[in-house]
Design a protein around this motif. Structure first.
Motif, mmCIF file in Angstrom:
data_model
loop_
_atom_site.group_PDB
_atom_site.id
_atom_site.type_symbol
_atom_site.label_atom_id
_atom_site.label_comp_id
_atom_site.label_asym_id
_atom_site.label_seq_id
_atom_site.Cartn_x
_atom_site.Cartn_y
_atom_site.Cartn_z
ATOM 1 N N GLN A 187 0.845 -1.197 0.000
ATOM 2 C CA GLN A 187 0.000 0.000 0.000
ATOM 3 C C GLN A 187 0.880 1.247 0.000
ATOM 4 N N HIS A 193 -13.288 10.280 8.610
ATOM 5 C CA HIS A 193 -12.865 9.198 7.711
ATOM 6 C C HIS A 193 -11.421 9.344 7.210
ATOM 7 N N ASP A 223 -9.779 6.018 7.054
ATOM 8 C CA ASP A 223 -10.399 4.956 6.260
ATOM 9 C C ASP A 223 -9.383 4.498 5.219
ATOM 10 N N HIS A 224 -9.226 3.224 5.057
ATOM 11 C CA HIS A 224 -8.325 2.637 4.063
ATOM 12 C C HIS A 224 -6.845 2.865 4.390
ATOM 13 N N ILE A 225 -6.530 3.282 5.615
ATOM 14 C CA ILE A 225 -5.138 3.410 6.057
ATOM 15 C C ILE A 225 -4.905 2.312 7.094
ATOM 16 N N THR A 226 -3.981 1.433 6.801
ATOM 17 C CA THR A 226 -3.622 0.375 7.741
ATOM 18 C C THR A 226 -2.107 0.246 7.732
ATOM 19 N N TRP A 279 -8.283 0.808 13.150
ATOM 20 C CA TRP A 279 -7.942 0.969 11.738
ATOM 21 C C TRP A 279 -6.878 -0.039 11.292
ATOM 22 N N ASN A 280 -6.561 -0.995 12.138
ATOM 23 C CA ASN A 280 -5.482 -1.945 11.839
ATOM 24 C C ASN A 280 -4.138 -1.238 11.750
#
Length: 177
Positions: A76, A159, A162-165, A138-139
């Protein structure tokens, strides 16, 4: 009108550095955090606008520092966020609201500067009052072993995480030599 209304928050200036060292040393009862602040000032993670001091009756009584970190998961893109560390108030001025003001003003300024999120390793009963929750939501994990309840994150915009791990990477200056 309590004492907290007489506390002002401003950016740290060069002339404050000795007092900031003293604040961190006294608040933590050791020099490590004070030396960390000194190292971070010379790092690429340092953001002068996010090194703030609390002043009461013309005396520096507190300090907070936010520095750049990254959050990365395999495959990522890397996300930039902030680390809140350290937060220090002289022992004789603790529990009067100086720390709260430093955190609130620091978070607001970070948002104004366009940062999306803040990570803190701290007391699980202190930071939730500012909206911090365990980063595992959020992992997002620490690069070292730490209790999940003490490793927290806060979105500065809805948010934002969101989509950030992934794993947080702190500035190398955080590593104890």
């Amino acid at each position: 009108m309590g004492i907290v209304t007489a506390i002002t928050i401003r950016e740290e200036i060069k002339a404050d550095q000795e007092a900031v060292f003293n604040i961190n040393e006294q608040a933590f009862g050791r020099k490590e955090e004070a030396l960390l602040v000194d190292r971070l000032r010379d790092s690429t993670a340092f953001i002068p606008a996010l090194s703030l001091v609390a002043i009461y009756e013309n005396k520096l009584i507190g300090h907070i520092l936010f520095t750049r970190i990254s959050i990365t998961a395999a495959g990522q893109r890397e996300a930039t966020a902030l680390a809140l560390a350290p937060l220090a108030v002289l022992p004789e001025y603790q529990k009067i609201g100086a720390g709260t003001l430093l955190v609130e003003k620091g978070l607001a300024k970070a948002a104004r500067l366009g940062y999306n999120a803040v990570i803190v390793l701290g007391h699980a009963h202190y930071y939730p009052r500012f909206g911090f929750v365990p980063a595992e939501k959020w992992n997002i994990t620490a690069p070292f072993e730490v209790p999940a309840a003490a490793f927290m994150g806060k979105e500065l915009f809805p948010h934002a995480l969101d989509h950030i791990t992934g794993v947080v990477t702190y500035a190398p200056e955080f590593e104890i030599s």
